[in-house]
Design a protein around this motif. Structure first.
Motif, short mmCIF file in Angstrom:
data_model
loop_
_atom_site.label_atom_id
_atom_site.label_comp_id
_atom_site.label_asym_id
_atom_site.label_seq_id
_atom_site.Cartn_x
_atom_site.Cartn_y
_atom_site.Cartn_z
N GLY A 47 7.06 107.30 82.82
CA GLY A 47 8.15 106.34 82.91
C GLY A 47 7.93 105.20 81.94
O GLY A 47 6.83 105.00 81.41
N PRO A 48 8.97 104.41 81.68
CA PRO A 48 8.84 103.31 80.71
C PRO A 48 7.87 102.24 81.21
O PRO A 48 7.94 101.81 82.34
N ASP A 49 6.94 101.87 80.35
CA ASP A 49 5.97 100.86 80.75
C ASP A 49 5.85 99.73 79.74
O ASP A 49 4.95 98.90 79.83
N GLY A 50 6.72 99.72 78.74
CA GLY A 50 6.71 98.61 77.78
C GLY A 50 5.41 98.51 77.02
O GLY A 50 4.95 97.40 76.70
N GLY A 51 4.77 99.63 76.68
CA GLY A 51 3.52 99.58 75.96
C GLY A 51 2.35 99.15 76.81
O GLY A 51 1.32 98.76 76.27
N ARG A 52 2.50 99.23 78.11
CA ARG A 52 1.44 98.76 79.01
C ARG A 52 1.14 99.84 80.04
O ARG A 52 1.65 99.82 81.14
N ASP A 53 0.31 100.81 79.66
CA ASP A 53 -0.13 101.80 80.64
C ASP A 53 -1.08 101.15 81.65
O ASP A 53 -1.16 101.56 82.80
N ALA A 95 4.19 95.42 73.92
CA ALA A 95 3.47 94.53 74.84
C ALA A 95 3.70 93.07 74.48
O ALA A 95 3.86 92.22 75.35
N LEU A 96 3.74 92.79 73.17
CA LEU A 96 3.91 91.40 72.73
C LEU A 96 5.33 90.89 72.92
O LEU A 96 5.57 89.69 72.84
N ARG A 97 6.27 91.81 73.15
CA ARG A 97 7.65 91.37 73.40
C ARG A 97 7.84 90.89 74.83
O ARG A 97 8.88 90.30 75.15
N GLU A 98 6.85 91.12 75.70
CA GLU A 98 6.97 90.68 77.08
C GLU A 98 6.96 89.15 77.15
O GLU A 98 6.40 88.46 76.30
N GLU A 99 7.58 88.62 78.20
CA GLU A 99 7.66 87.18 78.37
C GLU A 99 6.27 86.56 78.48
O GLU A 99 5.98 85.51 77.92
N VAL A 100 5.39 87.23 79.27
CA VAL A 100 4.00 86.79 79.36
C VAL A 100 3.20 87.65 78.41
O VAL A 100 2.98 88.84 78.64
N LYS A 101 2.74 87.06 77.31
CA LYS A 101 2.07 87.81 76.27
C LYS A 101 0.59 87.98 76.58
O LYS A 101 -0.04 87.08 77.14
#
Length: 438
Positions: A47-53, A95-101
């Motif tokens: 599933g989508p994890d935004g580059g964060r396994d 991962a860097l696009r997340e609000e909390v980097k």
């Protein structure tokens, strides 16, 4: 094929198409690295994890994201290396696009990378904004899994058995921890079952409460001489009108009889004879035949049984007990259950000479240890007090004054509390044997 070769070969293709196992393997390896803590998966089943396994903490405080970039049938071709580089950059940017980097980024791959290739990826990551970047390629994964800390994960995810030497190394490193974990699980189950058994058995009619006064050594009867050991149980619930039970033991076998001094005078001291006595204080209850003759609404210290026994030449402990006269056979009136004494206040009263010899106190009820106190757990209250039921002791005997036993802490009374701890069952029920064969 040597074990390192087997590990490398399994990393190439054993987990092909099994993304959940790949991510769990990476989590296990990251957990071995002491720089990282609070390691946990995000979407181990896909599933989508935004580059964060994986999410973790770097140096206990800094947010870390991790990604797994495995390929099927890793052969380290230029196409696969190009694919992994693209995967690394895509996961990092996501991962860097997340609000909390994240402060740190960790990448796992089963493709072998050169030192230069890894350095270039790390440089790109730090330039993009992360402070710490680490890459676990296939060789680094192999080293971690073939090490003592990684042998368990290697068995679990790559199905590579441990050699005899590896088993010895593994259990030397983790044996105590494994044994402790297994024992703690069993203890947790056993504790829960003991609690359920006690709550079930606590509903039964209470038969006997016993208090054991354990002395600091074995004394001769002559050393003990005159003694007084009595206990007051105060019942806040006032079940069946009962507010207090006072019971105990003293020397002279005829002390509580109707004609204690008829005939030859009885010598004093535990070596010559003992007697016990029980009293109850109760509120008058309408319709209770036991209270029909009571004129007052509250009846204090009504005798409820006594006994006598031979003397003791040696004394290591003194046991005093409470039970109602009809408990052992037919029960004509409502009686307390074990659960009814929850919250009861307990006040032991001893003569000072005996109290100074105390080493421990135990309170038992129907085969359960309700309270066990070492000498440091209680104190002696020497403030003046009188025995609640006067007239049973001479002035000479009372020259050895009463002493009350109180908790060492701030409480005034010992308290029976089933909510904080489960009483210990002092016996094991035996299973009945099979039928007799004829």
């Amino acid at each position: 094929m040597t074990t390192p070769q087997i590990t490398e070969e399994r990393l190439r293709n054993y987990l092909d198409g099994n993304q959940p196992a790949r991510e769990r393997l990476c989590i296990a390896i990251l957990n071995m690295d002491r720089r990282f803590s609070d390691v946990r998966p995000r979407h181990p089943k896909g599933g989508p994890d935004g580059g964060r396994d994986i999410e973790a903490k770097y140096r206990d405080t800094e947010l870390t994201y991790g990604a797994a970039g495995f390929v099927n049938g890793a052969n380290d071709s230029e196409a696969q290396i190009k694919q992994i580089k693209a995967k690394f950059k895509a996961d990092l940017q996501a991962a860097l696009r997340e609000e909390v980097k994240p402060t740190a980024f960790v990448f796992f791959t089963n493709v072998a990378l050169t030192a230069g290739e890894k350095a270039a990826l790390v440089k790109a990551a730090t330039k993009a904004g992360v402070t710490e970047c680490d890459i676990f390629d296939r060789e680094r994964l192999r080293v971690a899994l073939d090490g003592t800390d990684g042998l368990g994960a290697r068995v679990q995810y790559l199905d590579i058995p441990m050699s005899s030497a590896e088993q010895a190394s593994f259990f030397a490193r983790w044996g105590d921890d494994i044994q402790s974990l297994v024992a703690s699980r069993f203890q947790s189950v056993e504790s829960t079952l003991s609690r359920l058994l006690f709550l079930q058995e606590a509903r039964a009619t209470l038969k006997t409460i016993s208090v054991r006064f354990i002395l600091d050594r074995t004394y001769t009867g002559k050393e003990i001489g005159h003694f007084r050991a009595f206990v007051s149980f105060f019942f806040p619930k006032m079940r069946h009108g009962l507010t207090e039970a006072l019971f105990g033991s003293t020397d002279k076998s005829r002390r509580f009889s109707a004609h204690p001094y008829r005939g030859r005078p009885e010598p004093s001291g535990i070596a010559h004879g003992v007697s016990d006595m029980r009293w109850e204080s109760r509120l008058k209850i309408k319709g209770d035949p036991e209270d029909d003759d009571a004129e007052a609404d509250y009846v204090k210290y009504v005798p409820h049984g006594s006994g006598s026994g031979i003397g003791a030449k040696e004394v290591k402990q003194i046991v005093v007990s409470y039970h109602h006269t009809d408990t052992f056979d037919f029960q004509f009136l409502p009686r307390l259950s074990l659960e009814d004494i929850q919250g009861a206040w307990v006040m032991p009263n001893l003569n000072a000479t005996l109290a100074e010899k105390l080493d421990a106190i135990e309170i038992w009820a129907d085969g359960y240890v309700l309270m066990s106190l070492e000498r440091s757990d209680f104190s002696l209250d020497r403030s003046p007090t009188e025995f609640p039921v006067p007239g049973h002791f001479s002035d000479q005997e009372l020259a050895d004054p009463w002493v009350r036993i109180r908790p060492s802490g701030f409480s005034s009374n010992l308290t029976i509390d089933f909510t904080r701890q489960t009483p210990k069952r002092a016996y094991v029920t035996k299973e009945m044997g099979g039928p007799i064969k004829r």
